[in-house]
Design a protein around this motif. Sequence first.
Motif, PDB file in Angstrom:
ATOM      1  N   LEU B 485       5.893 -11.831 -15.033  1.00  7.14           N
ATOM      2  CA  LEU B 485       5.986 -10.417 -15.403  1.00  7.14           C
ATOM      3  C   LEU B 485       4.711  -9.905 -16.072  1.00  7.14           C
ATOM      4  O   LEU B 485       4.575  -8.715 -16.337  1.00  7.14           O
ATOM      5  N   GLU B 486       3.792 -10.841 -16.333  1.00  9.24           N
ATOM      6  CA  GLU B 486       2.570 -10.435 -17.037  1.00  9.24           C
ATOM      7  C   GLU B 486       1.791  -9.391 -16.250  1.00  9.24           C
ATOM      8  O   GLU B 486       1.268  -8.436 -16.813  1.00  9.24           O
ATOM      9  N   GLY B 487       1.751  -9.586 -14.940  1.00  6.08           N
ATOM     10  CA  GLY B 487       0.991  -8.663 -14.099  1.00  6.08           C
ATOM     11  C   GLY B 487       1.599  -7.274 -14.005  1.00  6.08           C
ATOM     12  O   GLY B 487       0.949  -6.325 -13.588  1.00  6.08           O
ATOM     13  N   SER B 488       2.869  -7.142 -14.358  1.00  5.58           N
ATOM     14  CA  SER B 488       3.525  -5.829 -14.235  1.00  5.58           C
ATOM     15  C   SER B 488       3.842  -5.241 -15.612  1.00  5.58           C
ATOM     16  O   SER B 488       4.720  -4.394 -15.733  1.00  5.58           O
ATOM     17  N   GLY B 489       3.118  -5.700 -16.618  1.00  2.68           N
ATOM     18  CA  GLY B 489       3.301  -5.152 -17.963  1.00  2.68           C
ATOM     19  C   GLY B 489       4.682  -5.404 -18.531  1.00  2.68           C
ATOM     20  O   GLY B 489       5.190  -4.640 -19.333  1.00  2.68           O
ATOM     21  N   GLY B 490       5.318  -6.466 -18.055  1.00  4.10           N
ATOM     22  CA  GLY B 490       6.642  -6.815 -18.572  1.00  4.10           C
ATOM     23  C   GLY B 490       7.777  -6.303 -17.711  1.00  4.10           C
ATOM     24  O   GLY B 490       8.920  -6.701 -17.881  1.00  4.10           O
ATOM     25  N   MET B 491       7.469  -5.424 -16.771  1.00  8.73           N
ATOM     26  CA  MET B 491       8.522  -4.924 -15.880  1.00  8.73           C
ATOM     27  C   MET B 491       8.991  -6.012 -14.929  1.00  8.73           C
ATOM     28  O   MET B 491       8.177  -6.785 -14.437  1.00  8.73           O
ATOM     29  N   ASP B 492      10.286  -6.074 -14.701  1.00 13.03           N
ATOM     30  CA  ASP B 492      10.823  -7.019 -13.719  1.00 13.03           C
ATOM     31  C   ASP B 492      11.175  -6.241 -12.454  1.00 13.03           C
ATOM     32  O   ASP B 492      12.174  -5.519 -12.416  1.00 13.03           O
ATOM     33  N   PRO B 493      10.346  -6.370 -11.411  1.00 10.22           N
ATOM     34  CA  PRO B 493      10.623  -5.591 -10.193  1.00 10.22           C
ATOM     35  C   PRO B 493      11.933  -5.991  -9.521  1.00 10.22           C
ATOM     36  O   PRO B 493      12.553  -5.180  -8.826  1.00 10.22           O
ATOM     37  N   VAL B 494      12.357  -7.245  -9.741  1.00  4.77           N
ATOM     38  CA  VAL B 494      13.578  -7.724  -9.072  1.00  4.77           C
ATOM     39  C   VAL B 494      14.825  -6.999  -9.597  1.00  4.77           C
ATOM     40  O   VAL B 494      15.836  -6.900  -8.907  1.00  4.77           O
ATOM     41  N   VAL B 495      14.722  -6.476 -10.817  1.00  2.92           N
ATOM     42  CA  VAL B 495      15.839  -5.680 -11.360  1.00  2.92           C
ATOM     43  C   VAL B 495      16.152  -4.499 -10.441  1.00  2.92           C
ATOM     44  O   VAL B 495      17.284  -4.056 -10.339  1.00  2.92           O
ATOM     45  N   PHE B 496      15.101  -4.012  -9.735  1.00  2.17           N
ATOM     46  CA  PHE B 496      15.262  -2.815  -8.907  1.00  2.17           C
ATOM     47  C   PHE B 496      15.540  -3.140  -7.443  1.00  2.17           C
ATOM     48  O   PHE B 496      15.235  -2.329  -6.559  1.00  2.17           O
ATOM     49  N   GLN B 497      16.096  -4.282  -7.170  1.00  2.00           N
ATOM     50  CA  GLN B 497      16.403  -4.628  -5.774  1.00  2.00           C
ATOM     51  C   GLN B 497      17.187  -3.507  -5.104  1.00  2.00           C
ATOM     52  O   GLN B 497      18.190  -3.030  -5.639  1.00  2.00           O
ATOM     53  N   GLY B 498      16.726  -3.081  -3.950  1.00  2.00           N
ATOM     54  CA  GLY B 498      17.415  -2.028  -3.202  1.00  2.00           C
ATOM     55  C   GLY B 498      17.083  -0.628  -3.667  1.00  2.00           C
ATOM     56  O   GLY B 498      17.611   0.342  -3.125  1.00  2.00           O
ATOM     57  N   LEU B 499      16.219  -0.526  -4.671  1.00  2.00           N
ATOM     58  CA  LEU B 499      15.959   0.787  -5.270  1.00  2.00           C
ATOM     59  C   LEU B 499      14.478   1.157  -5.296  1.00  2.00           C
ATOM     60  O   LEU B 499      14.118   2.233  -5.741  1.00  2.00           O
ATOM     61  N   LEU B 500      13.631   0.255  -4.853  1.00  2.00           N
ATOM     62  CA  LEU B 500      12.188   0.468  -5.000  1.00  2.00           C
ATOM     63  C   LEU B 500      11.617   1.337  -3.890  1.00  2.00           C
ATOM     64  O   LEU B 500      12.165   1.391  -2.783  1.00  2.00           O
ATOM     65  N   PRO B 501      10.518   1.997  -4.172  1.00  2.00           N
ATOM     66  CA  PRO B 501       9.869   2.756  -3.097  1.00  2.00           C
ATOM     67  C   PRO B 501       9.135   1.808  -2.163  1.00  2.00           C
ATOM     68  O   PRO B 501       8.705   0.726  -2.590  1.00  2.00           O
ATOM     69  N   SER B 502       8.977   2.174  -0.915  1.00  2.00           N
ATOM     70  CA  SER B 502       8.184   1.359   0.019  1.00  2.00           C
ATOM     71  C   SER B 502       6.727   1.395  -0.400  1.00  2.00           C
ATOM     72  O   SER B 502       6.281   2.356  -1.021  1.00  2.00           O
ATOM     73  N   GLY B 503       6.015   0.324  -0.048  1.00  2.00           N
ATOM     74  CA  GLY B 503       4.588   0.292  -0.338  1.00  2.00           C
ATOM     75  C   GLY B 503       4.264  -0.095  -1.762  1.00  2.00           C
ATOM     76  O   GLY B 503       3.129   0.026  -2.203  1.00  2.00           O
ATOM     77  N   GLY B 504       5.244  -0.566  -2.508  1.00  2.00           N
ATOM     78  CA  GLY B 504       5.004  -0.981  -3.885  1.00  2.00           C
ATOM     79  C   GLY B 504       4.765  -2.467  -3.978  1.00  2.00           C
ATOM     80  O   GLY B 504       3.954  -3.027  -3.246  1.00  2.00           O
ATOM     81  N   ASP B 505       5.488  -3.100  -4.848  1.00  2.00           N
ATOM     82  CA  ASP B 505       5.352  -4.527  -5.092  1.00  2.00           C
ATOM     83  C   ASP B 505       5.750  -5.325  -3.839  1.00  2.00           C
ATOM     84  O   ASP B 505       6.873  -5.215  -3.345  1.00  2.00           O
TER      85      ASP B 505
END
Lengths: 149, 740
Positions: B485-505
């Motif tokens: 999570l260090e690279g994302s400033g502590g954000m966990d992208p996996v928390v947003f499964q099914g909710l993320l915009p395309s072209g992101g992580d």
Amino acid sequence: MKTLNVNGKSVQFDGDEDTPLLWALREQLGLTGTKYGCGISACGACTVHVDGEAVRSCVYPVAAIENEKITTIEGLSKDGTHPVQQAWAELDVPQCGFCQPGMMMAVAAMLKDNPTATDADIDETITNICRCGTFARVRKGIHLAKKKL
Amino acid sequence: MNKLIKDFMPSSAPLTRRNFIVGTGAAGLALGVLGGCARTSDDAAIDYSALPPNPEVNAWVHIHHDDTVTVRVARSEMGQGTATGLAQLVAEDLECDWDNVTFEFPTPGESLKRDRVYRSFGTGGSQGLRGSVQYVREGGAAARLMLIEAAAAEWGVPASECTVSKGVIAHAASKNKTSYGKVAEAASKLTPPSEVTLKEPKDWDIIGQPKKRLDTAKKLTGELKYGADLTFPGMLTASVKDCPIIGGTLKSHDAEAAMAMPGVKKVLIVGEAVVVVADTWWQANSALEAMPIEWDGGKLANYGSTDVDALLDEGLAAKDSFTGNKKGDVAKALKGAAETLEATYNYPMQNHAPMEPMNATALWTADKCEVWCPTQNGESALSAVAEASGLPIEQCDVYKTILGGGFGRRGMSDYVTQAVKVAKEMPGTHIKLQWSREEDMLHGFVHPVTKATMRGGLDADGNLTALDMKISGQSILAALMPGVLEGSGGMDPVVFQGLLPSGGDKRVEDQTMKYSFPNVHVHHAMRNPPIRPGFWRGVNLNQNALYMECFLDEMAHAAGRDQLEFRLSLLKEEPKMAAVLEAAAEKGGWGRNDGKARGLANIYGFGSYVAACAEVSVDENGKLKMHKITAATDCGHAANPQQIEAQVEGSFVYGLSAMLYGEMTYKDGQPEQTNFDTFNSMRIAEMPEVETIIMPSGGFWGGVGEPTIAVAAPAVMNAIFAATGKRVRQLPLKDQNLSV
């Protein structure tokens, strides 16, 4: 020392008679097809037949057995051709398969008593837990097995 | 020669069939070959078993003299059918006879010695097939070319003039004919081709077919040995009680009392756990149960579910959050909306509860440590063995069994570490460490707990103008792999499964949101209770689909619009998503006036488009009957339709068990659920009929084991609303009154 009749053979059990049948089968008699899933008679993975009746062997002490005939999944048929095994093979019922020996033993006992089991009978009698979720095929398998009896 | 192809070259010490099987199944346990097959060689007079075994053609393919093809499967088989599916992928490009195919598991130690030729052993994230499809098919194709080349060389004809079908190579002009088994040895000595061409989907005749599983037969007779069933000469068995209180410690135990019990050989402490080793597990566990043990609760001795609730509620109200998806100006759009809605949903902690409780068998000596275990990740287990054994990783290995369920739990190696630490105290003796169900439930890695407050705005025409989704709760990665999570400033992208915009992580490109909202903000207030979370089948897609799909149902209802039409109006740019939703609705009888209530849900997850239409009724006492769920899946290419069907049906049982009953609650710092009597699971009587629609649109490989689990609960909950007019937002349903 106690003599047990397991899968048509007389076998000697020399452990503590308080031992549940499940562990006598698995650890003394080397019959590991019968599974431990909960130890409290909740899941049915340990189901065997005692004189043809489905019994959850994890809470069934060896001491309670006199001359009854015990059948495990290894003795359900000589070569895997019991109607339930055939139906299960045809429909590819098992997923992980860990609950299936108990499931098949429960089903085989039900069909022995009630060869025309309806969906309602199945719902009432088959209460084994399967976490992979094979229930849809188990139900189809039971109806297919009925035709093979 | 590219790197990929180089990996297929036989190593200097070829992994032969014989030493492979000995290597994977010590002490005479033939764990190596797990699937049966009928050999079809035409020459019954030859005793093939008397011949020296052929060397492998390459890492993925071994062919015996009798034409038996053994496909090496690095991923784990836990019921999801991956072993059969992977064998199909290899067999397709190998052009062998499917009836001759079987499979075996290479060991992670062997893979390490061969420069990780088998790549990932990880079996999670619905990656089993889609994550390995390219390289295993290239393995099959490379082996085919080498086998043909070997035959051509023997006949002195150009390889290009040879044809192959079902493992039989022919050269028409010279009327020569041979089978794979006869040229396998010569083929193994050839240089692998520098490039291979994979078969086009239109030419597939093994991929896409509803082939029977290769591992069924032994599951029907009790013959299959799971980890829990292994025995070795002189083996002892261990039962464990670790401190049930989070962060607690062992205060006292009475080892002498246990030593006096029958069969007990040793009592030892591993970390905070008391371990009893005995001749049999029943003896070990009986002694452990009888032993007086006192725990010191520590700081969290009074911790409970009310604390978890309070933490999550604080997160919902708090200003801080990580943004997962943002478009437009939600605040402004909500202010200008003709109507706004707000609702809060929850998704409780769940236990994995695979049918086979955790276990591992370890043998430690001063120069070697071997472990036999059901694991979802052979390489992680191997690392754990090396670390716990104190031996170099080259002196360790892990032999995988088929798993009695995994669902994410067996991606962790805590039980492997424990087994090795016990075995290290008893050098030279096989130790089978077996957890009781209670131990399994008390020491799980729970499905993360979250709540979400949803706010939506509608314009005067009933169009959705804004959606704010505030999730509060637990991050798996923050607990298990904080470094990532260090690279994302502590954000966990996996928390947003099914909710993320395309072209992101990139790590979650297969988890993006397909709805087009004019204004949207999805954000997460990370609140981590001190209870360890884990990857649980479906992971965060479970609650995200539930929050989104139930709330959109609320929005459609408020707008006075049909739920299907409302959703489709937001999916105009995503025809594949719309197609599965329409298919599920149509086959599921959406709009039919037959007295049954229906609910819809759809989501894109693990690379697949899925939708469900549930059909339920609720009687006057509030008793729910789930009649049927129609589910549609577009997983791109469908390797084995009958296994996909099984996965869809099974995922519903797992997801609906959670919806109906699943909840891990805590009191006095420990779980209140310890077995299936308190952590209930669905039975056959509650199982709805499932109709699975597989609609592979081609061009991609989507996951299958997990995506559909996420649509089961929201479809049913929306159907419950349709039946009762009452919106249930709290899980599990067992605690809810559904009566009107």
